[in-house]
Write a protein that holds these residues in place. Structure first.
Motif, PDB file in Angstrom:
ATOM      1  N   GLY A 133       0.816  -1.215   0.000  1.00  0.00           N
ATOM      2  CA  GLY A 133       0.000   0.000   0.000  1.00  0.00           C
ATOM      3  C   GLY A 133       0.850   1.266   0.000  1.00  0.00           C
ATOM      4  O   GLY A 133       0.518   2.247  -0.683  1.00  0.00           O
ATOM      5  N   LEU A 134       1.940   1.241   0.756  1.00  0.00           N
ATOM      6  CA  LEU A 134       2.849   2.388   0.756  1.00  0.00           C
ATOM      7  C   LEU A 134       3.434   2.609  -0.635  1.00  0.00           C
ATOM      8  O   LEU A 134       3.524   3.746  -1.116  1.00  0.00           O
ATOM      9  CB  LEU A 134       3.993   2.149   1.756  1.00  0.00           C
ATOM     10  CG  LEU A 134       3.641   2.205   3.242  1.00  0.00           C
ATOM     11  CD1 LEU A 134       4.804   1.685   4.076  1.00  0.00           C
ATOM     12  CD2 LEU A 134       3.283   3.624   3.657  1.00  0.00           C
ATOM     13  N   PHE A 135       3.806   1.507  -1.286  1.00  0.00           N
ATOM     14  CA  PHE A 135       4.358   1.628  -2.630  1.00  0.00           C
ATOM     15  C   PHE A 135       3.303   2.118  -3.612  1.00  0.00           C
ATOM     16  O   PHE A 135       3.579   2.963  -4.474  1.00  0.00           O
ATOM     17  CB  PHE A 135       4.930   0.286  -3.099  1.00  0.00           C
ATOM     18  CG  PHE A 135       5.413   0.333  -4.515  1.00  0.00           C
ATOM     19  CD1 PHE A 135       6.665   0.851  -4.811  1.00  0.00           C
ATOM     20  CD2 PHE A 135       4.606  -0.103  -5.558  1.00  0.00           C
ATOM     21  CE1 PHE A 135       7.105   0.929  -6.123  1.00  0.00           C
ATOM     22  CE2 PHE A 135       5.039  -0.028  -6.874  1.00  0.00           C
ATOM     23  CZ  PHE A 135       6.294   0.486  -7.158  1.00  0.00           C
ATOM     24  N   ALA A 136       2.084   1.591  -3.500  1.00  0.00           N
ATOM     25  CA  ALA A 136       1.019   1.947  -4.449  1.00  0.00           C
ATOM     26  C   ALA A 136       0.747   3.445  -4.442  1.00  0.00           C
ATOM     27  O   ALA A 136       0.668   4.075  -5.503  1.00  0.00           O
ATOM     28  CB  ALA A 136      -0.258   1.174  -4.116  1.00  0.00           C
ATOM     29  N   MET A 137       0.601   4.036  -3.266  1.00  0.00           N
ATOM     30  CA  MET A 137       0.308   5.464  -3.203  1.00  0.00           C
ATOM     31  C   MET A 137       1.485   6.273  -3.733  1.00  0.00           C
ATOM     32  O   MET A 137       1.309   7.286  -4.425  1.00  0.00           O
ATOM     33  CB  MET A 137      -0.026   5.875  -1.771  1.00  0.00           C
ATOM     34  CG  MET A 137      -0.655   7.255  -1.662  1.00  0.00           C
ATOM     35  SD  MET A 137      -2.315   7.320  -2.371  1.00  0.00           S
ATOM     36  CE  MET A 137      -2.114   8.508  -3.678  1.00  0.00           C
ATOM     37  N   SER A 138       2.687   5.817  -3.450  1.00  0.00           N
ATOM     38  CA  SER A 138       3.872   6.511  -3.968  1.00  0.00           C
ATOM     39  C   SER A 138       3.913   6.442  -5.495  1.00  0.00           C
ATOM     40  O   SER A 138       4.251   7.431  -6.164  1.00  0.00           O
ATOM     41  CB  SER A 138       5.138   5.880  -3.380  1.00  0.00           C
ATOM     42  OG  SER A 138       5.151   6.005  -1.971  1.00  0.00           O
ATOM     43  N   PHE A 139       3.556   5.301  -6.042  1.00  0.00           N
ATOM     44  CA  PHE A 139       3.526   5.133  -7.500  1.00  0.00           C
ATOM     45  C   PHE A 139       2.501   6.070  -8.129  1.00  0.00           C
ATOM     46  O   PHE A 139       2.771   6.729  -9.139  1.00  0.00           O
ATOM     47  CB  PHE A 139       3.201   3.671  -7.829  1.00  0.00           C
ATOM     48  CG  PHE A 139       3.292   3.330  -9.287  1.00  0.00           C
ATOM     49  CD1 PHE A 139       4.442   2.763  -9.806  1.00  0.00           C
ATOM     50  CD2 PHE A 139       2.219   3.561 -10.141  1.00  0.00           C
ATOM     51  CE1 PHE A 139       4.530   2.435 -11.156  1.00  0.00           C
ATOM     52  CE2 PHE A 139       2.305   3.246 -11.495  1.00  0.00           C
ATOM     53  CZ  PHE A 139       3.468   2.689 -12.002  1.00  0.00           C
ATOM     54  N   ILE A 140       1.330   6.148  -7.532  1.00  0.00           N
ATOM     55  CA  ILE A 140       0.252   6.988  -8.055  1.00  0.00           C
ATOM     56  C   ILE A 140       0.649   8.467  -8.037  1.00  0.00           C
ATOM     57  O   ILE A 140       0.422   9.200  -9.001  1.00  0.00           O
ATOM     58  CB  ILE A 140      -1.031   6.744  -7.241  1.00  0.00           C
ATOM     59  CG1 ILE A 140      -1.587   5.355  -7.592  1.00  0.00           C
ATOM     60  CG2 ILE A 140      -2.070   7.828  -7.453  1.00  0.00           C
ATOM     61  CD1 ILE A 140      -2.628   4.841  -6.608  1.00  0.00           C
ATOM     62  N   LEU A 141       1.262   8.914  -6.944  1.00  0.00           N
ATOM     63  CA  LEU A 141       1.676  10.314  -6.846  1.00  0.00           C
ATOM     64  C   LEU A 141       2.845  10.622  -7.780  1.00  0.00           C
ATOM     65  O   LEU A 141       2.902  11.697  -8.380  1.00  0.00           O
ATOM     66  CB  LEU A 141       2.027  10.657  -5.399  1.00  0.00           C
ATOM     67  CG  LEU A 141       0.841  10.652  -4.425  1.00  0.00           C
ATOM     68  CD1 LEU A 141       1.335  10.813  -2.987  1.00  0.00           C
ATOM     69  CD2 LEU A 141      -0.167  11.741  -4.770  1.00  0.00           C
ATOM     70  N   ALA A 142       3.761   9.672  -7.911  1.00  0.00           N
ATOM     71  CA  ALA A 142       4.882   9.870  -8.838  1.00  0.00           C
ATOM     72  C   ALA A 142       4.379   9.987 -10.275  1.00  0.00           C
ATOM     73  O   ALA A 142       4.861  10.816 -11.058  1.00  0.00           O
ATOM     74  CB  ALA A 142       5.876   8.711  -8.711  1.00  0.00           C
ATOM     75  N   ALA A 143       3.391   9.171 -10.619  1.00  0.00           N
ATOM     76  CA  ALA A 143       2.813   9.247 -11.968  1.00  0.00           C
ATOM     77  C   ALA A 143       2.220  10.625 -12.217  1.00  0.00           C
ATOM     78  O   ALA A 143       2.447  11.241 -13.264  1.00  0.00           O
ATOM     79  CB  ALA A 143       1.754   8.160 -12.142  1.00  0.00           C
ATOM     80  N   LYS A 144       1.461  11.117 -11.251  1.00  0.00           N
ATOM     81  CA  LYS A 144       0.839  12.438 -11.429  1.00  0.00           C
ATOM     82  C   LYS A 144       1.896  13.523 -11.549  1.00  0.00           C
ATOM     83  O   LYS A 144       1.745  14.459 -12.345  1.00  0.00           O
ATOM     84  CB  LYS A 144      -0.097  12.731 -10.248  1.00  0.00           C
ATOM     85  CG  LYS A 144      -0.913  14.011 -10.397  1.00  0.00           C
ATOM     86  CD  LYS A 144      -1.994  13.894 -11.457  1.00  0.00           C
ATOM     87  CE  LYS A 144      -1.677  14.488 -12.780  1.00  0.00           C
ATOM     88  NZ  LYS A 144      -2.808  14.395 -13.743  1.00  0.00           N
TER      89      LYS A 144
END
Length: 204
Positions: A133-144
């Motif tokens: 979950g920590l990685f997922a949110m980081s991935f989503i924000l990095a994409a944006k």
């Protein structure tokens, strides 16, 4: 784009422009940023199944409640949480010793601590999913941050996803993340209400 703008502009996009593609190089850039997120013991207990092939997307769509965005998005990240990730503690410890975080004589104690925390089915599953979950949110924000849109997807049948892609038992499917570009012909609605501080916080 500063961090506040990243948070403000990030939206869960339902409609992707199927003609606009996200390259593997762009996914690598997103990953490089997201990989800086924290994880317990720095074990990073996750793997990514990266799906861009149209036939593979069709298979995934059937396991994801037939949601069109699975095929419309450029890439789907199937984020796998490794419930046996704690078994890689020695690899992590080698890095810690080399960089001065730990001394070699602490290896057995450190490995024992990881096993005591995560060495049973219930705690191992929680360990893997929390860290993913920590990685997922980081991935989503990095994409944006890089101008790329996403949609985290919890609407899927894990057994069907695992069967379709021969995913080993050691992995839980933590989340699907649709990655691509918003279809501008389908405008985003006003963001839904968020709970305010007083609704959420319990003061002790």
């Amino acid at each position: 784009m500063d961090l506040r703008e990243v948070f403000k502009q990030r939206r869960s996009v339902n409609f992707f422009d199927a003609k606009r593609k996200v390259s593997e190089e762009e996914v690598k850039k997103i990953y490089a940023m997201a990989s800086l997120c924290p994880s317990s013991f720095n074990l990073q207990p996750w793997k990514i199944l990266l799906i861009s092939n149209p036939e593979e997307k069709k298979k995934l769509r059937q396991a994801a409640l037939n949601q069109p965005k699975v095929e419309e998005a450029s890439v789907i990240v199937v984020l796998l949480a490794d419930i046996k990730g704690y078994e890689e503690i020695n690899k992590v410890f080698d890095d810690m010793v080399e960089k001065g975080y730990q001394k070699e004589e602490a290896r057995d104690t450190y490995a024992g601590l990881a096993k005591s925390l995560y060495g049973n089915d219930i705690s191992a599953r929680g360990f893997a999913l929390r860290n993913a979950g920590l990685f997922a949110m980081s991935f989503i924000l990095a994409a944006k941050y890089l101008g790329i849109d996403t949609h985290p997807m919890d609407g899927f049948e894990q057994d069907k996803v695992k069967e379709a892609f021969n995913i080993p038992d050691r992995y839980e499917v933590a989340m699907l993340i649709a990655v691509g570009y918003h279809d501008k012909e389908k405008p985003l609605l006003t963001r839904l209400r968020r709970k305010n501080f007083d609704e959420v916080v319990i003061k002790m």
